[in-house]
Write an enzyme that holds these catalytic residues in place. Sequence first.
Site, PDB file in Angstrom:
ATOM      1  N   ASP A  38       0.808  -1.219   0.000  1.00  0.00           N
ATOM      2  CA  ASP A  38       0.000   0.000   0.000  1.00  0.00           C
ATOM      3  C   ASP A  38       0.845   1.274   0.000  1.00  0.00           C
ATOM      4  OD1 ASP A  38       0.979  -0.311   2.512  1.00  0.00           O
ATOM      5  OD2 ASP A  38      -0.925   0.007   3.550  1.00  0.00           O
ATOM      6  N   HIS A 242      23.439   2.055 -17.711  1.00  0.00           N
ATOM      7  CA  HIS A 242      22.416   2.482 -16.744  1.00  0.00           C
ATOM      8  C   HIS A 242      22.627   1.820 -15.387  1.00  0.00           C
ATOM      9  CE1 HIS A 242      19.514   3.914 -20.128  1.00  0.00           C
ATOM     10  NE2 HIS A 242      20.490   4.763 -19.902  1.00  0.00           N
ATOM     11  N   ASP A 259      26.622   9.992 -13.367  1.00  0.00           N
ATOM     12  CA  ASP A 259      25.614  10.600 -14.240  1.00  0.00           C
ATOM     13  C   ASP A 259      24.430  10.925 -13.342  1.00  0.00           C
ATOM     14  OD1 ASP A 259      23.653  11.260 -16.075  1.00  0.00           O
ATOM     15  OD2 ASP A 259      24.097   9.598 -17.448  1.00  0.00           O
ATOM     16  N   ASP A 270      21.018  17.151 -16.451  1.00  0.00           N
ATOM     17  CA  ASP A 270      21.560  15.824 -16.781  1.00  0.00           C
ATOM     18  C   ASP A 270      23.060  15.976 -17.030  1.00  0.00           C
ATOM     19  OD1 ASP A 270      21.959  13.245 -17.645  1.00  0.00           O
ATOM     20  OD2 ASP A 270      20.739  13.414 -19.460  1.00  0.00           O
ATOM     21  N   HIS A 349      25.963   4.421 -27.789  1.00  0.00           N
ATOM     22  CA  HIS A 349      24.789   5.300 -27.704  1.00  0.00           C
ATOM     23  C   HIS A 349      25.008   6.560 -28.531  1.00  0.00           C
ATOM     24  CE1 HIS A 349      26.802   8.003 -24.801  1.00  0.00           C
ATOM     25  NE2 HIS A 349      27.183   6.936 -24.140  1.00  0.00           N
ATOM     26  N   HIS A 353      20.329  13.929 -26.437  1.00  0.00           N
ATOM     27  CA  HIS A 353      18.862  13.822 -26.523  1.00  0.00           C
ATOM     28  C   HIS A 353      18.287  15.173 -26.118  1.00  0.00           C
ATOM     29  CE1 HIS A 353      19.066  13.480 -22.099  1.00  0.00           C
ATOM     30  NE2 HIS A 353      20.030  12.606 -22.294  1.00  0.00           N
ATOM     31  N   HIS A 360      14.738  12.638 -20.896  1.00  0.00           N
ATOM     32  CA  HIS A 360      14.733  12.371 -22.341  1.00  0.00           C
ATOM     33  C   HIS A 360      13.477  13.056 -22.861  1.00  0.00           C
ATOM     34  CE1 HIS A 360      17.318   8.522 -21.657  1.00  0.00           C
ATOM     35  NE2 HIS A 360      17.997   9.642 -21.497  1.00  0.00           N
ATOM     36  N   GLU A 383      26.812  14.206 -24.857  1.00  0.00           N
ATOM     37  CA  GLU A 383      27.343  13.221 -23.917  1.00  0.00           C
ATOM     38  C   GLU A 383      28.102  12.071 -24.582  1.00  0.00           C
ATOM     39  OE1 GLU A 383      24.273  10.711 -22.060  1.00  0.00           O
ATOM     40  OE2 GLU A 383      22.778  12.095 -22.868  1.00  0.00           O
ATOM     41  N   TYR A 387      33.449   3.090 -23.680  1.00  0.00           N
ATOM     42  CA  TYR A 387      33.258   2.034 -22.691  1.00  0.00           C
ATOM     43  C   TYR A 387      34.003   0.802 -23.192  1.00  0.00           C
ATOM     44  CZ  TYR A 387      29.546   5.422 -22.164  1.00  0.00           C
ATOM     45  OH  TYR A 387      28.858   6.603 -22.053  1.00  0.00           O
ATOM     46  N   ARG A 405      32.224   8.911 -19.634  1.00  0.00           N
ATOM     47  CA  ARG A 405      31.231   9.746 -20.335  1.00  0.00           C
ATOM     48  C   ARG A 405      31.372  11.154 -19.786  1.00  0.00           C
ATOM     49  NH1 ARG A 405      27.212   6.715 -19.866  1.00  0.00           N
ATOM     50  NH2 ARG A 405      26.074   7.503 -18.062  1.00  0.00           N
ATOM     51  N   GLU A 407      29.134  14.621 -19.983  1.00  0.00           N
ATOM     52  CA  GLU A 407      27.816  15.081 -20.446  1.00  0.00           C
ATOM     53  C   GLU A 407      27.512  16.493 -19.983  1.00  0.00           C
ATOM     54  OE1 GLU A 407      24.429  12.857 -18.895  1.00  0.00           O
ATOM     55  OE2 GLU A 407      23.227  13.502 -20.611  1.00  0.00           O
TER      56      GLU A 407
HETATM   57  N1  GLY Z   1      20.940  10.083 -17.571  1.00  0.00           N
HETATM   58  C1  GLY Z   1      20.413   9.554 -18.738  1.00  0.00           C
HETATM   59  C2  GLY Z   1      21.092  10.050 -19.913  1.00  0.00           C
HETATM   60  O1  GLY Z   1      22.174  10.586 -19.803  1.00  0.00           O
HETATM   61  O2  GLY Z   1      20.585  10.011 -20.982  1.00  0.00           O
HETATM   62 MN    MN Z   2      21.654  12.325 -20.980  1.00  0.00          MN
HETATM   63 MN    MN Z   3      22.950  11.566 -18.120  1.00  0.00          MN
END
Ligand code: GLY
Ligand code: MN
Ligand code: MN
Length: 437
Positions: A38, A242, A259, A270, A349, A353, A360, A383, A387, A405, A407
């Site tokens: 609940d 992720h 991140d 982000d 990737h 975005h 996103h 970003e 890797y 990364r 970003e």
């Molecule tokens: N944190 C998700 C991305 O960088 O797209």
């Molecule tokens: Mn991002």
């Molecule tokens: Mn990110």
Amino acid sequence: MKLDPREYAKRRAQLMQLMSPNSIAIVPSAPPTIRNRDVEHPFRQDSDFYYLSGFAEEHAVLVLIPGREHGEYVLFCQEKIKEQEIWTGRRVGPEAAPQVLGCDDAFPISDIDDILPGLIEGKDRVYASLGVSPNFDHQLMQWVNHIKTQVRNGATPPREFSALDHLLHEIRLIKSAAEIKVMQKAADISAEAHTRVMAMVKPGMYEYELEAELLRTFMAAGSRWPAYPSIVGAGDNACILHYTQNTAQIRDGDLILIDAGCELDYYASDITRTFPANGKFSGPQRKLYQLVLDANYAAIAAVKPGVDWNAPHEAAVKVLVAGLVEYGLLSGEVDELIDSQAYKPFYMHKTGHWLGMDVHDVGEYRIDGEWRLLEEGMVMTIEPGLYIAPDDLTVDEQWRGIGIRIEDDVVVTRDGCKVLTTAVVKDVDDIEALIQG
Ligand code: GLY
Ligand code: MN
Ligand code: MN
């Protein structure tokens, strides 16, 4: 409602301008979601609903009817019932809603099945986001079916259903000055959080201790929650895109990839930074880090109005592939390696975005099959990363298990772009100096 009420009114007017004649748009609030038994997840309003209303309550439905004589903006919301407010919190209520929220009419949500079919009846077209909530889809069909039962009495059911997303998300894609101001603030808070973490990190700490400092900094600055689950990956955890477990102990010699970004007043930030736990990049770490940093700068330099969405990605890939060849992780001609996407095992990737109320964010990336062109007021991330899987036997051992990364958040301006996330360092010397104190 954090922005000026006129901002929300302008958005509704913009949307109604784009709707076809004799139509109606119906937007439900976010459904509550169960965490376990609940216990619900903290309620976070649906971005489309909040974008048009500035109204954060659950159990509400927003209706726009361009040209309606008795007012174009109708809201259904929870009634003010004292016994319920004691348990679940204060409500605006339908009586105060016009004054507080600027709607023309407001009704109790419990009356929606009686009232909404009458508002839909006679309209040619219904705009809604179908396929998001099965409950809402079902409700909408019930309202329409109710009208169908009345056709012998002269009622006309709608003939067409249209995706609301397409119209609304094109509006959301272009950010106003007020939105960019909030996004800058969100970015500043997140930059501070990353800076604090770099200043405190020591080998031997656990990933979650760094996450705790991120969250503390976000909340202390007025952000209620992160825009997405924070990724704190030490060592080869950085190679899991992720990774959110955040439970490992940090070792001397690890790179740490963080991140994380706060959400402030419904706007996301982000940011990713990657840094050495002990304050000194090793030789191979530094080489790959500088490569990703060069790709980050090259991609940012490519952001300006009139270039296509993919141009920054192409700029980043070019730098990365040339570097991978130079260091022997790939072999061959750079152009051919790009064409054949031979870099994909190391960079799987895209370079960014849209960013906005959703991390996103909404908005098309292609129009009529072509990458769309960047316009002033669009906000995006840049970003690039690399890797190198810990078990990749195709590369020399020195590179294995390195994940990087970098970003940043970037707004397209009239003649180029502005980076919102410059308050946290990313150059090698600056990072080392910060960690070493
Ligand atoms: N944190 C998700 C991305 O960088 O797209
Ligand atoms: Mn991002
Ligand atoms: Mn990110």
